[in-house]
Motif scaffolding. Structure first.
Motif, PDB file in Angstrom:
ATOM      1  N   GLU A   1       0.821  -1.216   0.000  1.00 14.85           N
ATOM      2  CA  GLU A   1       0.000   0.000   0.000  1.00 14.85           C
ATOM      3  C   GLU A   1       0.857   1.269   0.000  1.00 14.85           C
ATOM      4  O   GLU A   1       0.371   2.333  -0.328  1.00 14.85           O
ATOM      5  N   ILE A   2       2.106   1.150   0.404  1.00 20.82           N
ATOM      6  CA  ILE A   2       2.974   2.334   0.446  1.00 20.82           C
ATOM      7  C   ILE A   2       3.506   2.568  -0.957  1.00 20.82           C
ATOM      8  O   ILE A   2       4.155   1.693  -1.515  1.00 20.82           O
ATOM      9  N   PRO A   3       3.222   3.721  -1.540  1.00 21.05           N
ATOM     10  CA  PRO A   3       3.623   3.945  -2.929  1.00 21.05           C
ATOM     11  C   PRO A   3       5.138   3.895  -3.094  1.00 21.05           C
ATOM     12  O   PRO A   3       5.879   4.394  -2.253  1.00 21.05           O
ATOM     13  N   ARG A   4       5.567   3.295  -4.192  1.00 18.74           N
ATOM     14  CA  ARG A   4       6.997   3.222  -4.495  1.00 18.74           C
ATOM     15  C   ARG A   4       7.618   4.596  -4.647  1.00 18.74           C
ATOM     16  O   ARG A   4       8.815   4.764  -4.446  1.00 18.74           O
ATOM     17  N   GLU A   5       6.801   5.555  -5.044  1.00 16.13           N
ATOM     18  CA  GLU A   5       7.343   6.890  -5.297  1.00 16.13           C
ATOM     19  C   GLU A   5       8.041   7.459  -4.060  1.00 16.13           C
ATOM     20  O   GLU A   5       8.979   8.233  -4.184  1.00 16.13           O
ATOM     21  N   TYR A   6       7.578   7.057  -2.870  1.00 16.66           N
ATOM     22  CA  TYR A   6       8.229   7.565  -1.653  1.00 16.66           C
ATOM     23  C   TYR A   6       9.707   7.202  -1.659  1.00 16.66           C
ATOM     24  O   TYR A   6      10.579   8.032  -1.428  1.00 16.66           O
TER      25      TYR A   6
END
Lengths: 366, 320
Positions: free
Chosen positions: B208-213
């Motif tokens: 759920e944590i976006p890769r973009e971070y």
């Protein structure tokens, strides 16, 4: 600030080639917009420059140094994501100073740099809020601030305005342009919105299916598209492109579309090189080069209008020519109602001919 | 949810609230029963009908922590009068406190040590399971792992048979390597048992944590490890807290392995508490007192992490 060079860059995802022999030089301080449909390879190209994607072969040079094997962290490049990608557990201040902490800058210098960037972007009042408390436009300002704060060699933006609403997008577009002029940073900007591309770019790079279609200044791309894809992709409304037939000889040559009996008169020298190739040829003409008149004039013929889109500053009128529709741009209210008969012509000087098979612009020499 | 409510909707709401109340009563009654029994005098613990009003006593807790034996002869009046208040409680119950013959010190029951063992084993195995589970889940979530689905299925399949099935082979193996009746032995067992659960739950949270971070952190000059600790981990804390609560409860309540693998040094509270039933007539108040104390750590742990459990993941400043 830096010059970016891509040489013969290829990228495969499995068997799927997304970048084909990409050659591109982005000059120091230039604002380059990569334009194309989704899946065209523009985001992959941008991520390859940033180091978020490896390339299968080819070289990426920044200031003459080969970078394709270096990590993203070692390339000194900033990236703005479409999703903004602000860290929700940090305040705006911490978000902006995050890249500075990576290089272990002192607290005082960090604070100074953050304040300066925040002032430029007018987000000083939000420095202590969490990103979730900000509006979309402010989130994007913070994301740009985080990118600019360490003065990177180049600023890469992947559809940074994609999720904003139309009005905010226009405003942020102007702001990005102002910022670029003020800072002079080398910028690469990816978008599928040709209006954004036209208004921001020093040069536009058009990618389709991983192949570079054309590189040029916005007006060059608009006026002299190298092929039918570029011609259709740039400009709104879309250029009219229809298969063309030629008739007549010796000074009375006509170009017919849609199987219409009457054609548009063309000077011989404009069509000489295309009429005898023996291959299918398409005529391309932008809506503003489709001329309408209420009186009979030389070269005009009568046609029926079908649909009118009033856009305030101008109207887009559909004119039935043979079995096809030519879209014309007129002053507002010029055609009062649908179904009205008008005289139609096109401006031969603004017409393009495209090879039916390859789509290449056959005007070439012009 | 604000807005207009029809009469039907109002009644649906009321029914739902009533149902919740019934469910609560059903679930809380055993806990009330344990708490009530833990403070009852022994003679009121098993009355029919149950005694609801009584004078609470801490005698069960005194008995829980001391080693006692049956009174053969009544203590003399002097012995009784000089005894401290808690020893009187034991005398009143027809038992006496066992003392060390030489020093005269009161000998304690095993409960305190068992409780400590439970804490050691549960806390350490929870930390290990959640830590290793998070790292594994991150790997599965972010990198191309050959045969990823098969691996994940394999990991889950370790939960498919009841753990007791492997208890005997485990016991034999543990005896050979000298792990039975050790803290380490139980910690390894509980970590292994909780790990598959932790991997699966954490993979869900990390997906759920976006890769973009991370990508943003990578271009901002951080290594992947730094990006993991500075960006992914803070975002995954909610999930880790939830996973930790479940792992802790599982390890804390585990009975079968603890019963088979431990007997003295590393025995945890669950097998100890019912073992008290065996000596003489069962003293239900002591068992209830032991159970009541045993509930408290889990309650505190869950209470401390309740915000993380409720907060959910939709907290980010990312737009999709």
């Amino acid at each position: 600030m830096a010059q970016i060079d891509m040489r013969n860059v290829q990228k495969f995802f499995g068997a799927n080639q997304v970048l084909k022999d990409l050659d591109l030089t982005i000059e120091d301080g230039e604002f380059v917009v990569m334009l194309g449909q989704s899946g065209g390879g523009k985001t992959t190209a941008l991520r390859a420059i940033a180091g978020l994607e490896t390339v299968t072969s080819g070289q990426i040079l920044i200031d003459g140094v080969e970078m394709q094997h270096k990590k993203a962290a070692d390339r000194d490049i900033a990236f703005v994501f479409q999703s903004f990608s602000l860290y929700p557990h940090m305040t705006v201040r911490e978000n902006i100073s995050f890249p500075l902490r990576a290089v272990r800058m002192g607290a005082a210098d960090r604070e100074k740099a953050v304040t300066e960037v925040a002032e430029v972007l007018q987000i000083t009042e939000h420095l202590d809020s969490k990103p979730s408390a900000l509006s979309g436009g402010d989130m994007q300002r913070v994301a740009i601030g985080r990118a600019l704060v360490r003065r990177p060699k180049a600023l890469l933006m992947d559809e940074p305005l994609g999720v904003l609403d139309a009005k905010l997008r226009e405003q942020m577009r102007a702001e990005i342009k102002r910022l670029h002029i003020a800072r002079g940073s080398t910028s690469v900007y990816v978008t599928h919105d040709q209006v954004e591309a036209m208004s921001l770019a020093d040069r536009i790079v058009i990618l389709h299916d991983g192949v570079l279609q054309q590189v040029g200044a916005p007006e060059e791309v608009y006026l002299h598209p190298t092929n039918a894809f570029v011609a259709k992709f740039v400009g709104s409304p879309v250029m009219n492109i229809h298969e063309a037939q030629f008739s007549g000889v010796n000074g009375h040559s006509s170009v017919h579309i849609g199987g219409a009996e009457t054609g548009f008169h063309f000077p011989e020298q404009l069509i000489n090189h295309v009429r005898n190739t023996g291959q299918a040829v398409s005529l391309g003409v932008r809506p503003e080069a489709v001329l309408l008149s209420h009186e009979q004039r030389e070269g005009y013929f009568l046609a029926q209008t079908s649909n009118i889109e009033p856009l305030g500053s101008h109207d887009i009128v559909d004119v039935l020519v043979g079995e096809t529709v030519l879209r014309a741009r007129t002053e507002s209210g010029y055609v009062a109602r649908e179904g009205q008969q008008v005289f139609v012509n096109i401006d031969p000087a603004q017409a393009h001919f495209f090879d039916g098979a390859s789509g290449l612009n056959l005007r070439g020499a012009n | 949810m604000a807005g207009v409510q029809t009469t039907a909707e109002k009644w649906t709401n009321r029914t739902a609230i009533a149902a919740v109340f019934v469910a609560l009563i059903i679930m809380l009654t055993p806990i009330y029963w344990i708490a009530a029994t833990a403070f009852k005098p022994r003679n009121l613990a098993t009355t029919i009908p149950p005694t609801v009003v009584y004078e609470p006593t801490v005698a069960p807790f005194v008995k829980l922590f001391t080693k006692r034996s049956q009174l053969r002869e009544q203590p003399t009046q002097e012995e009784y009068d000089t005894a401290p208040w808690w020893e009187k409680m034991v005398y009143d119950g027809g038992e006496k406190v066992v003392r060390n013959r030489k020093s005269g010190e009161v000998r304690s029951s095993g409960y305190g040590d068992r409780f400590k063992n439970s804490l050691i084993v549960s806390v350490i195995s929870t930390i290990l399971a959640v830590g290793m589970g998070t790292l594994t889940a991150y790997g599965f979530s972010r990198f191309k792992v050959a045969g990823e689905d098969d691996w994940l299925f394999f990991i889950l399949s370790t939960r498919m048979l009841p753990p007791v099935v492997v208890a005997i082979p485990m016991f034999l193996m543990y005896r050979v390597v000298g792990l039975n009746d050790t803290h380490m032995g139980l910690i390894i067992l509980y970590t292994a048992f909780n790990l598959s659960f932790a991997v699966w739950i954490m993979k869900g949270f990390i997906d759920e944590i976006p890769r973009e971070y991370e990508e943003a952190a990578l271009v901002d000059g951080y290594t992947r490890i730094q990006a993991f600790f500075k960006v992914v981990l803070p975002e995954a804390l909610t999930g880790m807290a939830a996973t930790a609560v479940f792992c802790f409860i599982t390890a804390w309540n585990e009975y079968a392995f603890a019963l088979i693998m431990t007997n003295r040094n590393a025995q945890t509270a669950p097998p100890y508490i019912p073992s008290q039933v065996g000596s003489g007539l069962p003293d239900w108040t002591v068992i209830a007192a032991g159970t009541f104390l045993f509930l408290i750590p889990v309650a505190i742990f869950t209470f401390l992490l309740r915000n993380h459990l409720l907060r959910g993941m939709s907290f980010g400043a990312i737009r999709k």
